[in-house]
Design a protein around this motif. Structure first.
Motif, PDB file in Angstrom:
ATOM      1  N   HIS A  30      -7.888  -5.316  -3.290  1.00 18.57           N
ATOM      2  CA  HIS A  30      -8.744  -3.958  -2.744  1.00 18.57           C
ATOM      3  C   HIS A  30     -10.191  -5.073  -2.678  1.00 18.57           C
ATOM      4  CE1 HIS A  30      -6.554  -0.839  -4.459  1.00 18.57           C
ATOM      5  NE2 HIS A  30      -6.621  -0.945  -3.268  1.00 18.57           N
TER       6      HIS A  30
ATOM      7  N   ILE B 222      -2.783   0.978  -3.939  1.00 18.79           N
ATOM      8  CA  ILE B 222      -1.801  -0.483  -4.218  1.00 18.79           C
ATOM      9  C   ILE B 222      -0.608  -0.291  -5.123  1.00 18.79           C
ATOM     10  CG2 ILE B 222      -1.101  -3.059  -4.129  1.00 18.79           C
ATOM     11  CD1 ILE B 222      -4.081  -3.411  -3.884  1.00 18.79           C
TER      12      ILE B 222
ATOM     13  N   LEU C 247      -8.437   2.014  -5.195  1.00 25.15           N
ATOM     14  CA  LEU C 247     -10.305   1.458  -4.167  1.00 25.15           C
ATOM     15  C   LEU C 247     -10.473   3.282  -3.707  1.00 25.15           C
ATOM     16  CD1 LEU C 247     -11.438  -0.674  -4.018  1.00 25.15           C
ATOM     17  CD2 LEU C 247     -11.252  -0.405  -1.739  1.00 25.15           C
TER      18      LEU C 247
ATOM     19  N   THR D 194      -9.742  -6.536   0.945  1.00 28.94           N
ATOM     20  CA  THR D 194      -9.933  -5.110   1.658  1.00 28.94           C
ATOM     21  C   THR D 194     -11.243  -4.406   1.849  1.00 28.94           C
ATOM     22  OG1 THR D 194      -7.504  -4.382   1.321  1.00 28.94           O
ATOM     23  CG2 THR D 194      -9.029  -2.865   2.079  1.00 28.94           C
TER      24      THR D 194
ATOM     25  N   ASN E 259      -4.985   2.839   3.332  1.00 26.01           N
ATOM     26  CA  ASN E 259      -5.074   0.840   1.989  1.00 26.01           C
ATOM     27  C   ASN E 259      -6.313   1.243   0.591  1.00 26.01           C
ATOM     28  OD1 ASN E 259      -4.037   0.195   4.115  1.00 26.01           O
ATOM     29  ND2 ASN E 259      -5.480  -1.402   5.450  1.00 26.01           N
ATOM     30  N   SER E 260      -5.952   2.335   0.792  1.00 30.86           N
ATOM     31  CA  SER E 260      -6.597   3.400  -0.811  1.00 30.86           C
ATOM     32  C   SER E 260      -5.296   3.336  -1.912  1.00 30.86           C
ATOM     33  CB  SER E 260      -7.121   4.553  -0.858  1.00 30.86           C
ATOM     34  OG  SER E 260      -7.882   4.862  -2.253  1.00 30.86           O
TER      35      SER E 260
ATOM     36  N   PHE F 102       0.712  -0.833   0.531  1.00 32.75           N
ATOM     37  CA  PHE F 102      -0.268  -0.056   0.303  1.00 32.75           C
ATOM     38  C   PHE F 102       0.540   1.403  -0.191  1.00 32.75           C
ATOM     39  CE2 PHE F 102      -3.220  -3.385   1.859  1.00 32.75           C
ATOM     40  CZ  PHE F 102      -4.246  -3.042   0.873  1.00 32.75           C
TER      41      PHE F 102
ATOM     42  N   LEU G  67     -13.709   0.040  -7.851  1.00 32.19           N
ATOM     43  CA  LEU G  67     -12.025  -0.322  -8.605  1.00 32.19           C
ATOM     44  C   LEU G  67     -11.743   1.163  -9.369  1.00 32.19           C
ATOM     45  CD1 LEU G  67     -12.788  -4.373  -8.911  1.00 32.19           C
ATOM     46  CD2 LEU G  67     -11.737  -3.397  -7.354  1.00 32.19           C
TER      47      LEU G  67
ATOM     48  N   SER H 274      -3.248   0.845  -8.426  1.00 35.88           N
ATOM     49  CA  SER H 274      -4.538   0.674  -8.610  1.00 35.88           C
ATOM     50  C   SER H 274      -5.031   1.444  -7.463  1.00 35.88           C
ATOM     51  CB  SER H 274      -5.020  -0.674  -8.811  1.00 35.88           C
ATOM     52  OG  SER H 274      -5.839  -1.060  -8.637  1.00 35.88           O
TER      53      SER H 274
ATOM     54  N   GLN I 159      -6.567  -5.737  -8.062  1.00 33.70           N
ATOM     55  CA  GLN I 159      -7.837  -5.508  -7.353  1.00 33.70           C
ATOM     56  C   GLN I 159      -8.257  -6.694  -6.524  1.00 33.70           C
ATOM     57  OE1 GLN I 159      -9.426  -5.055 -11.408  1.00 33.70           O
ATOM     58  NE2 GLN I 159      -9.099  -2.910 -11.282  1.00 33.70           N
TER      59      GLN I 159
ATOM     60  N   HIS J  19      -7.132  10.145  -2.085  1.00 33.45           N
ATOM     61  CA  HIS J  19      -7.047   9.004  -1.739  1.00 33.45           C
ATOM     62  C   HIS J  19      -5.933   9.121  -1.176  1.00 33.45           C
ATOM     63  CE1 HIS J  19      -9.345   9.213  -5.473  1.00 33.45           C
ATOM     64  NE2 HIS J  19     -10.051   8.049  -5.258  1.00 33.45           N
TER      65      HIS J  19
END
Length: 218
Positions: free
Chosen positions: A115, A52, A66, A118, A49-50, A7, A93, A64, A112, A44
């Motif tokens: 995510h 990666i 989230l 998560t 953890n938004s 992350f 996503l 990526s 993904q 973000h």
């Protein structure tokens, strides 16, 4: 390929922006990828953890995002007709970027997948995603996670986009009464969506690909 997936936080902002520039520069059809200003990523980063990222010896080679839209107007939950009290349970996503030299390593699919795990751990129930009908690779990855096409609409910059959805607490949908529509025939796909069908699979063809539409029998 040796890589590390972790992350990210605000200290990686310049790496993310630089990778975004590389990706858009190398796309032959720039319409399929939506770019974002630095403030988009900074917002973000505020959510743990938004974002990666994937690192190799070359630095950041994929990321990526989230997104947690809540009841804001840009929630894809609105596009697929969710009730207002369900919107707080929606995650997107969102943006994915992979360096051209590292495509074909299932990095988007892996990020993904993390995510989605998560989102479920945080108690979210609906995962949504927006994909260009021209973006074959991204569409295949999204289908592999059990998301289904629920809408095809003009979205940001007035470009046609699939809106895909999966209820995270329900079994994957089992569809029947299959119709295969060439991916380029968007009007036919909209007609099926308006009749309650959903897109659940991509089928390779000698020239291009088709989308399988069916009705849920769950």
């Amino acid at each position: 390929m040796r890589y590390e997936m972790r992350f990210l936080d605000w200290s990686h902002l310049q790496d993310v922006v630089k990778l975004q520039e590389i990706v858009i520069h190398n796309l032959s059809d720039k319409e399929i990828f939506r770019t974002h200003p630095p403030k988009y990523f900074l917002e973000h980063f505020k959510m743990e953890n938004s974002i990666i990222g994937v690192f190799t010896n070359d630095g950041l080679i994929a990321y990526s995002v989230l997104y947690f839209p809540g009841d804001r107007k840009d929630s894809f939950g609105i596009d697929i007709g969710l009730e207002r009290d369900e919107l707080d349970k929606v995650v997107h996503l969102a943006t994915v970027a992979v360096h051209p030299a590292y495509r074909g390593n299932s990095l988007q699919k892996q990020m993904q997948g993390i995510h989605l795990d998560t989102a479920m751990q945080l108690g979210y129930e609906h995962a949504c995603c927006m994909v260009s009908p021209k973006n074959r690779a991204s569409l295949q990855n999204i289908f592999s996670h059990g998301l289904n096409i629920k809408a095809l609409k003009l979205k940001f910059d007035k470009r046609r986009r699939y809106i895909l959805h999966r209820h995270l607490l329900s079994p994957r949908l089992d569809c029947h009464e299959e119709f295969r529509i060439r991916s380029s025939d968007l009007d036919a796909q909209i007609g099926l969506l308006n009749m309650g069908y959903l897109g659940f699979r991509m089928v390779e063809m000698p020239a291009g690909f088709s989308i399988s539409y069916g009705r849920s029998c769950n």
